[in-house]
Design a protein around this motif. Sequence first.
Motif, PDB file in Angstrom:
ATOM      1  N   GLY A   1       7.844   6.189  -5.094  1.00  0.00           N
ATOM      2  CA  GLY A   1       8.825   6.066  -4.022  1.00  0.00           C
ATOM      3  C   GLY A   1       8.853   4.665  -3.439  1.00  0.00           C
ATOM      4  O   GLY A   1       9.928   4.098  -3.188  1.00  0.00           O
ATOM      5  N   CYS A   2       7.682   4.094  -3.251  1.00  0.00           N
ATOM      6  CA  CYS A   2       7.597   2.721  -2.758  1.00  0.00           C
ATOM      7  C   CYS A   2       8.193   1.754  -3.773  1.00  0.00           C
ATOM      8  O   CYS A   2       8.868   0.783  -3.403  1.00  0.00           O
ATOM      9  N   LEU A   3       7.934   2.003  -5.048  1.00  0.00           N
ATOM     10  CA  LEU A   3       8.458   1.134  -6.098  1.00  0.00           C
ATOM     11  C   LEU A   3       9.983   1.153  -6.087  1.00  0.00           C
ATOM     12  O   LEU A   3      10.637   0.095  -6.167  1.00  0.00           O
ATOM     13  N   ARG A   4      10.557   2.322  -5.987  1.00  0.00           N
ATOM     14  CA  ARG A   4      12.022   2.433  -5.925  1.00  0.00           C
ATOM     15  C   ARG A   4      12.563   1.706  -4.707  1.00  0.00           C
ATOM     16  O   ARG A   4      13.567   0.979  -4.794  1.00  0.00           O
TER      17      ARG A   4
ATOM     18  N   ASP B   1       0.835  -1.207   0.000  1.00  0.00           N
ATOM     19  CA  ASP B   1       0.000   0.000   0.000  1.00  0.00           C
ATOM     20  C   ASP B   1       0.867   1.253   0.000  1.00  0.00           C
ATOM     21  O   ASP B   1       1.966   1.272   0.562  1.00  0.00           O
ATOM     22  N   SER B   2       0.355   2.302  -0.598  1.00  0.00           N
ATOM     23  CA  SER B   2       0.907   3.637  -0.413  1.00  0.00           C
ATOM     24  C   SER B   2       0.347   4.184   0.890  1.00  0.00           C
ATOM     25  O   SER B   2      -0.869   4.181   1.100  1.00  0.00           O
TER      26      SER B   2
ATOM     27  N   ALA C   1       3.428  -1.946  -6.392  1.00  0.00           N
ATOM     28  CA  ALA C   1       3.379  -0.668  -5.685  1.00  0.00           C
ATOM     29  C   ALA C   1       2.431   0.274  -6.411  1.00  0.00           C
ATOM     30  O   ALA C   1       2.194   0.132  -7.611  1.00  0.00           O
ATOM     31  N   VAL C   2       1.889   1.235  -5.672  1.00  0.00           N
ATOM     32  CA  VAL C   2       1.007   2.241  -6.258  1.00  0.00           C
ATOM     33  C   VAL C   2       1.556   3.641  -6.005  1.00  0.00           C
ATOM     34  O   VAL C   2       0.814   4.626  -5.980  1.00  0.00           O
TER      35      VAL C   2
ATOM     36  N   LEU D   1       1.434  -0.989 -10.338  1.00  0.00           N
ATOM     37  CA  LEU D   1       0.140  -1.591 -10.661  1.00  0.00           C
ATOM     38  C   LEU D   1      -0.206  -1.415 -12.138  1.00  0.00           C
ATOM     39  O   LEU D   1      -0.726  -2.345 -12.781  1.00  0.00           O
ATOM     40  N   ALA D   2       0.061  -0.244 -12.696  1.00  0.00           N
ATOM     41  CA  ALA D   2      -0.254  -0.003 -14.112  1.00  0.00           C
ATOM     42  C   ALA D   2       0.485  -0.973 -15.009  1.00  0.00           C
ATOM     43  O   ALA D   2      -0.062  -1.464 -16.003  1.00  0.00           O
ATOM     44  N   GLU D   3       1.737  -1.263 -14.679  1.00  0.00           N
ATOM     45  CA  GLU D   3       2.525  -2.188 -15.494  1.00  0.00           C
ATOM     46  C   GLU D   3       1.973  -3.605 -15.407  1.00  0.00           C
ATOM     47  O   GLU D   3       1.916  -4.321 -16.415  1.00  0.00           O
TER      48      GLU D   3
END
Length: 350
Positions: free
Chosen positions: A319-322, A246-247, A315-316, A338-340
């Motif tokens: 920053g979380c994705l990184r 979650d973000s 991730a959404v 999520l979009a990917e």
Amino acid sequence: MIFDDDLLERCISCGFCLPACPTYALTGEETSSPRGRITLMRALETGRLEPDDETLVEQSSFCLGCRACEPVCPAGVQYGNLLEQWRDHQWQGRNRPVVARLLMTVVARRWLLRLQGIVRRHARTRDSGRPFSLMLGCVERGLYPKVSRAVRRLAPGIQVPSAQGCCGALHAHNGESAQGAEMARQLGKQLSGTIVTTAGGCAAHLSAHLGRDRVKELSEWLVELNAWPDGEVRVDGRRARVALQDSCHLRNGMGVTRQPRELIKAVADYVELPSAGGCCGAAGTYALLRSADSRKVLAPKLAEIEAAGVDYVVAVNPGCLRQLQQGLRGSRVKALHLAELLAQAGNPGA
């Protein structure tokens, strides 16, 4: 006056926030909890502590700003607003971390953000007055241009004006909340119709200044449109096993938790991590300003991800994705937006 009295006095020191706070979990110290920090804010407000007090300086920086304390607070303390007001006072001039100052300078210059687009080739369209506009984000358009391109595959009708600026969240969280608010209002003028974001932190900041009806995070927008992917994500001939991070601001500030999970379940086998709703340690600039503490927050989450036997963790928020991608280097588990993930499954025809 440093703080709004009604915000500062709302805390009843009940302690419900303590178990929810990641930094309190790290130290077990009262001053590292929301309740303890509000006590410090009151001491600053009344002059019992000076702004250069070592504990004030440390705790204004040590806090992740994840707002996990807000949903569990029976008194409705708006801790995120208090933290912004604290840093507005505490982080003036040279007291603001150098890295934060540098990043704020960069994202405030729209021409630099547009230059990223030329180099990184994020999605872009003309502003044609359509009812939905994709917010590119200041960091995401440079680090993760594939995300905006994935959104265009999911929703070919969305417009993506390339001249847009930063939403101001970075300023708001680093001691310039007034400028952050103005940047949000300017972005609201630059983008027509409903603003769709792929960054949970930006969504929460924008919705606070432009109104909740004007701003939609990608997953809630797709679910509202009933735009479901028509395929599935497969790994080694089976449906992929996918977890979600979650973000914090999307979850704690906007209450969006159901929609990304529903979308993942539509294309893969969803696996709920025990700490999916807890902070990953990215927290905007936090991972850069306090990298050691950031890694401590992330470590147990990485262990959960590995133990869950998932193929992907979604991730959404950029920053979380990184944060997840760096933590999972060398792992068989891949982190993606999520979009990917949804774009891998198929086009929902939005």
